[in-house]
Design a protein around this motif. Structure first.
Motif, mmCIF file in Angstrom:
data_model
loop_
_atom_site.group_PDB
_atom_site.id
_atom_site.type_symbol
_atom_site.label_atom_id
_atom_site.label_comp_id
_atom_site.label_asym_id
_atom_site.label_seq_id
_atom_site.Cartn_x
_atom_site.Cartn_y
_atom_site.Cartn_z
ATOM 1 N N ASP A 162 0.927 -1.112 -0.107
ATOM 2 C CA ASP A 162 0.062 0.096 -0.156
ATOM 3 C C ASP A 162 0.952 1.115 -0.101
ATOM 4 O O ASP A 162 1.643 1.471 0.931
ATOM 5 C CB ASP A 162 -0.825 -0.158 1.453
ATOM 6 N N TYR A 218 -3.332 5.856 -4.571
ATOM 7 C CA TYR A 218 -4.606 5.312 -5.009
ATOM 8 C C TYR A 218 -4.396 3.807 -5.215
ATOM 9 O O TYR A 218 -3.383 3.339 -5.692
ATOM 10 C CB TYR A 218 -5.088 5.849 -6.378
ATOM 11 N N HIS A 219 -5.333 2.957 -5.016
ATOM 12 C CA HIS A 219 -5.405 1.624 -5.028
ATOM 13 C C HIS A 219 -5.698 1.055 -6.504
ATOM 14 O O HIS A 219 -5.486 -0.243 -6.971
ATOM 15 C CB HIS A 219 -6.288 0.703 -4.027
ATOM 16 N N SER A 220 -6.541 1.927 -7.436
ATOM 17 C CA SER A 220 -6.755 1.308 -8.474
ATOM 18 C C SER A 220 -6.989 2.426 -9.410
ATOM 19 O O SER A 220 -7.179 3.776 -8.895
ATOM 20 C CB SER A 220 -8.244 0.727 -8.436
ATOM 21 N N ASP A 278 -9.752 3.101 -11.038
ATOM 22 C CA ASP A 278 -11.108 3.797 -10.848
ATOM 23 C C ASP A 278 -10.930 4.661 -9.604
ATOM 24 O O ASP A 278 -11.470 5.649 -9.694
ATOM 25 C CB ASP A 278 -12.108 2.738 -10.683
ATOM 26 N N GLU A 279 -10.360 4.220 -8.447
ATOM 27 C CA GLU A 279 -10.146 5.065 -7.246
ATOM 28 C C GLU A 279 -9.547 6.345 -7.682
ATOM 29 O O GLU A 279 -10.037 7.451 -7.244
ATOM 30 C CB GLU A 279 -9.343 4.347 -6.377
ATOM 31 N N ALA A 280 -8.585 6.375 -8.681
ATOM 32 C CA ALA A 280 -7.585 7.809 -8.868
ATOM 33 C C ALA A 280 -8.763 8.564 -9.695
ATOM 34 O O ALA A 280 -8.764 9.875 -9.425
ATOM 35 C CB ALA A 280 -6.526 7.216 -9.837
ATOM 36 N N GLU A 332 -12.007 8.705 -9.727
ATOM 37 C CA GLU A 332 -13.315 9.014 -8.665
ATOM 38 C C GLU A 332 -12.626 9.984 -7.848
ATOM 39 O O GLU A 332 -13.426 10.937 -7.443
ATOM 40 C CB GLU A 332 -13.709 7.669 -7.749
ATOM 41 N N ASN A 333 -11.224 10.105 -7.359
ATOM 42 C CA ASN A 333 -10.835 10.921 -6.583
ATOM 43 C C ASN A 333 -10.329 12.360 -7.475
ATOM 44 O O ASN A 333 -9.655 13.303 -6.749
ATOM 45 C CB ASN A 333 -9.552 10.731 -5.672
#
Lengths: 198, 728
Positions: free
Chosen positions: B74, B78-80, B82-84, B86-87
């Motif tokens: 970690d 961002y973990h993915s 999509d997460e990046a 979305e943020n």
């Protein structure tokens, strides 16, 4: 490689003050690991260290100045394409102690054991930019047999250095042959074993 | 570990429910306590050594949560993807302020160019070009024509480049290049990307025209919505974007043109290369404007190297893709700077231009020379892959000339024999494969190339023997060779001469590349030059035979046999190609003798080691040549014998360097039409001249003067050293 400790000042000592010892067991392992971890950029798992020092403890040496471990050499030997071959995996001397022949002494001791054990040749890889290592191995009779394009993950080429021993009748002591089928080439792309010395 | 202990119990329950019967001689038993004890015995970091646990296995083991090894760790970001997204890491549009939006898009374009060059230079696609979140989710950009068209053409270009490199398969050591698993590549129809790009380019052109007209006449001439809101910056922005889009367009066109069979697209490709270079220059010039704008709009003081404006680009995250960059452990990649990227592409374009300018010469000798000259420019993988695809297509030279015809031409056989039945002979077929293989090898990076050349030497030696046997069996003894009217016999003879010549050419390239790769130390120069000398003598001999044969063929066409023999004697001159080899032979001979004399008289350039002797180093360096018996009966002993008596005084009486200099001077007129060879002759002269002078100095001062420091440097030629004499 970055010098993590900024210890560039040379330490004053007599050559006779350096004590060379063969790998003596579990208590030496953390010393070796710390030295290599600090001085070399490539990461090695504990399994890599154990692989070497448990199978070939006789090819591993440490240099001490008093209580301080200042250098180490880690090697292996085994069959490689019908040749019984020694391989120098890691050679480290900490910066304040470089240039005084400690690396030469360490590696010479390993090579002598390899020779006595019936190795026909010794190999290793060194970065093309590591002039100190290239000079050291050149003095010991290694030739630059091949250049390996972008061998290290930092994009630097390596030389494969080789030392051929004068021909002798083959020895029977092929005692670790089955364990070491892994070709040196196969570790490429993962972690080249870099060398830092002198 | 606790879980591990519980598992066997579950296994037993499962076994019971599934009613797996105990086998013959085996019964189910509870081993939980045994495993628990084993676990207690094996603390962290220890391992049970199994017979199959190799160095490879040890080095492949990763320590979880070690930041140097664990790519899944970690990293606090961002973990993915999509997460990046979305943020808000990759907004579309990049800003609602259209001026800022335009600047941000240019930053993305520049950073992508830097990423692309970094990829070409050997880093993974995942961590370079595909660190761009917009490229990873191409659909998201469809509402933004400018960004979308640019991303799509980059995407298409990546596909095209991967396809060239994969098809050429010259990237054995550069296999990271084509690794694209997990990335959204391929599959899409890339052709349409150009229509998108053209539409956007058209809009920008209109915007540029409008802004120019407006500034000239201070009035709107066309009903065009401007690119952005700041009138003063409109022209600059339009220009900066146009050159970037046009570069991409021409670059993509260029790649498509180069893929046309038999070099048919080369003329057009050269036009695109020229356009690309002009656009790159405009991109470079736009930097001044962009820096100025960046400092006005949002000067946060930090400058990055990967964009023309110096601003941090939006929408990139090298970590989000780190897990796709397997099999290498995670590494921080240093992206090339924007300026270095421009330089890289300029270099690539020049290299491609050289390929496109090649005349597709049907004579193999010239193809080999072209390839060797090309490699001197140190082309990167993409350019080398293009050369290889040009040389070999569908198993033919340039996809045009069947290999047997190429061999016949190379062996100086008349054109008419190219349909001869001999081409069906299995060894002749194999020889054809060797020629193809050789051409491919010559396109690989020189480090790999040398290793492969060393290995194929034996193949060429063996095929020579096999061909000789096959021809003898088929045609009878070669002693009846006076009967040259027998076409098959003649073909056999000529092909054999050529195979030998080719094998020695490979041997010489193998030896000479050692200098380029810095494989020889000064203590080894003496034996290396000696070996080069003996190999070149053989090469010159075989080349001479082959040229004489072609001379013979040409003469026979028009004259009777008796006349031709007389002509041969009268017209005879050593061919320029052989004389050029003679220059090298003289240099190699001179250097061998000089080094041997310095060893014999000054004990210099000896390299004694504690574990072996020069003999072992000789075996190691020339192992491939010795195994292939090239030349026959050459050994360490021959080397020692021929150098044992070398002295500086003998070298003074027979100065090989003077010979080289004389021949090189005389040869200039023969190669007047060939600037590469004229330059080569000049280098030969320089090496010869400087070594002659050095020799004089050493002889005058006396070999035993210990204050004299002699070293060898490659100042004038990459392979032939000059002695540098200094007094300490």
């Amino acid at each position: 490689m970055e010098d993590t400790k900024n210890e560039v000042e040379k330490v004053a000592f007599e050559a006779s003050e350096i004590e060379y010892v063969s790998y003596g067991g579990e208590h030496h392992l953390p010393l070796i690991m710390r030295l290599v971890d600090e001085e070399l950029s490539e990461p090695y798992s504990i399994f890599t260290y154990r692989y070497f020092v448990y199978l070939w403890p006789q090819l591993c040496f440490l240099a001490f100045h008093g209580d301080r471990c200042v250098g180490t050499v880690v090697c292996k030997m085994g069959d490689h394409r019908n040749t019984f071959r020694g391989y120098i995996a890691m050679l480290v001397v900490i910066k304040p102690y470089r240039g005084r022949g400690i690396a030469s002494e360490l590696v010479t001791r390993s090579i002598e054991v390899m020779m006595e054990s019936g190795c026909e040749e010794v190999t290793l890889e060194a970065e093309v930019t590591n002039k100190g290592a290239l000079a050291l191995y050149g003095r010991l009779g290694f030739i630059r047999a091949k250049r390996l394009f972008r061998y290290y993950l930092n994009g630097v080429d390596a030389f494969r250095l080789k030392l051929l021993f004068p021909h002798r009748p083959p020895m029977l002591a092929n005692w670790e042959g089955n364990e070491v089928q892994c070709s040196d080439d196969s570790s490429k792309q993962y972690q080249g074993l870099p060398f830092e010395c002198c | 570990m606790e879980n591990e202990v519980e598992k066997p119990q579950q296994g037993i329950e499962m076994a019971e429910t599934l009613s797996i019967p105990s086998g013959e001689g085996s019964v189910w038993t509870d081993v939980s306590s045994l495993i628990a004890a084993a676990c207690k015995d094996l603390p962290d970091g220890e391992l049970i050594h199994g017979g199959n646990f190799s160095l490879f296995a040890a080095m492949s083991a990763l320590e979880i949560m070690d930041p140097k090894m664990d790519s899944g760790i970690d990293n606090g970001r961002y973990h993915s993807i999509d997460e990046a997204i979305e943020n808000g890491a990759a907004p579309v549009p990049l800003s609602f302020d259209r001026t800022v939006d335009a600047l941000c898009i240019i930053d993305i374009m520049d950073h992508l160019l830097a990423c692309e060059a970094t990829w070409h230079k050997g880093h993974s696609l995942a961590q370079t070009v595909f660190s761009c979140l917009y490229l990873l989710r191409l659909d998201r950009t469809s509402s933004h024509a400018l960004l979308h068209s640019y991303c799509r053409v980059v995407h298409a270009t990546c596909n095209a480049i991967i396809s060239v490199v994969s098809d050429a398969r010259t990237h054995e050591e550069e296999d990271l290049f084509t690794m694209a698993y997990g990335l959204p590549l391929g599959g899409e129809k890339d052709d349409r990307c150009l229509s998108n790009l053209n539409a956007v380019e058209e809009t920008l052109c209109r915007q540029l025209r409008a802004s120019k007209a407006l500034s000239a006449k201070k009035m709107a001439v066309e009903d065009v919505e401007p690119l952005q809101t700041n009138f003063d910056l409109e022209e600059g922005f339009c220009k900066a974007l146009l050159c970037r889009l046009r570069f991409r367009k021409h670059f993509y066109h260029l790649l498509m043109c180069m893929r046309r069979p038999q070099g048919r697209g080369f003329d057009l490709a050269r036009k695109h290369i020229s356009s690309c270079l002009s656009e790159l220059e405009r991109i470079r010039i736009s930097s001044e404007f962009l820096r100025l704008v960046a400092s006005k709009i949002c000067d946060d003081g930090t400058l990055v190297r990967t964009t023309a404006s110096g601003r941090q680009p939006v929408g990139f995250d090298a970590n989000v893709n780190i897990r796709s960059s397997a099999p290498a452990p995670p590494r921080a990649i240093r992206t090339l700077s924007w300026k270095m990227a421009l330089e890289y592409f300029e270099k690539l374009l020049h290299d491609l231009d050289i390929i496109c300018s090649f005349s597709l010469d049907p004579l193999l000798e010239n193809v080999l020379r072209f390839t060797v000259q090309f490699q001197k420019l140190q082309p990167d993988l993409v350019a080398r892959a293009h050369l290889q695809l040009l040389l070999i297509q569908d198993g033919k030279l340039y996809g045009r000339d069947p290999i047997f015809a190429v061999i016949c031409r190379a062996a100086a056989l008349p054109e008419a024999v190219k349909d001869h039945d001999m081409q069906k002979n299995e060894f002749v077929v194999q020889l054809g494969q060797f020629v193809i293989n050789l051409l491919k090898i010559l396109c690989t990076n020189v480090a790999w190339q040398r290793r492969k050349l060393g290995k194929i030497l034996q193949d060429w030696r063996i095929i020579y023997v096999q061909l000789e046997l096959a021809f003898r069996k088929e045609l009878g003894e070669f002693s009846n060779m006076s009967n040259d009217e027998n076409l098959s016999m003649k073909m056999a003879k000529y092909i054999l001469i050529w195979v030998e010549e080719q094998a020695y050419w490979i041997a010489s390239r193998f030896l000479l590349l050692g200098f380029e790769l810095d494989l020889y130390s000064s203590g080894e120069y003496c034996m290396v030059y000696w070996y080069i000398y003996v190999v070149l003598i053989k090469l010159a001999e075989k080349t001479h035979f082959r040229i004489l044969a072609s001379f013979d063929t040409a003469k026979r066409k028009g004259k009777k046999k008796r006349d031709s023999l007389m002509d041969l004697a009268r017209d005879y001159q050593i061919p320029p190609a052989v004389l050029l080899l003679q220059c090298y032979i003289c240099l190699a001979d001179g250097l061998t003798t000089m080094l041997a004399a310095l060893r014999n008289e000054r004990k210099a350039f000896l390299s004694p080691g504690p574990f072996n002797t020069e003999h072992e180093r000789f075996i190691q360096h020339f192992e491939h040549l010795q195994k292939a018996c090239m030349p026959d009966h050459m050994s360490y002993l021959s080397f020692k014998e021929s150098t044992a008596q070398a002295s500086l005084s003998s070298l003074a009486t027979h100065n090989h360097f003077k010979d080289a200099q004389r021949i090189a001077r005389e040869l200039k007129s023969s190669f007047a039409h060939d600037p590469d060879r004229v330059a080569e002759l000049r280098h030969i002269e320089q090496v010869a001249e400087h070594n002659s002078i050095a020799l004089n100095v050493i002889s005058r001062v006396g070999a035993l003067d210990t204050t004299l420091k002699i070293s060898f440097e490659f100042t004038y030629h990459p392979y032939f050293a000059v002695a540098v004499v200094k007094r300490s």
